[in-house]
Motif scaffolding. Structure first.
Motif: not given
Length: 124
Positions: A1-20
């Motif tokens: 069984q494969v498990q995938l766990v995401e992280s790195g989301g959140g709140l940002a303002q237009a023009g900002d950067s995020l890395r998931l």
């Protein structure tokens, strides 16, 4: 069984950067393509980006080309989505997924393992 766990989301303002990030279990991570999808409220889950097993090929939906970058580190069993120049319309729950077979799939049906999702909210 494969498990995938995401992280790195959140709140940002237009023009900002995020890395998931998406950490995967299993010993065959480097074989399969990995994709990112997103689902906004009231909308269907849509394809965002895909990367081949060895990381040599990538593809993106038109609305994120030039702003988002998908990458993977097979030694860490992790796939990333770097999101730059974020826009309010990027607001969604983002999911990573593992492809069923080799290739560069963009359809949901071509993925058989999914993470639980991580929320990204972009304000003006």
């Amino acid at each position: 069984q494969v498990q995938l766990v995401e992280s790195g989301g959140g709140l940002a303002q237009a023009g900002d950067s995020l890395r998931l990030s998406c950490a995967a279990s299993g010993r065959t991570f480097s074989i399969y393509p990995m994709g990112w999808f997103r689902q906004a409220p009231g909308k269907e889950r849509e394809f965002v980006a895909v990367i081949s097993g060895n990381g040599g090929s990538t593809d993106y939906t038109d609305s994120v080309k030039g702003r988002f970058t998908i990458s993977r580190d097979n030694a860490k069993n992790t796939v990333y989505l770097q999101m730059d120049s974020l826009k309010p319309e990027d607001t969604a729950v983002y999911y990573c997924a593992r492809g069923v077979r080799l290739g560069m799939p963009t359809l949901r049906s071509a993925y058989n393992y999914w993470g639980q999702g991580t929320q990204v909210t972009v304000s003006t």
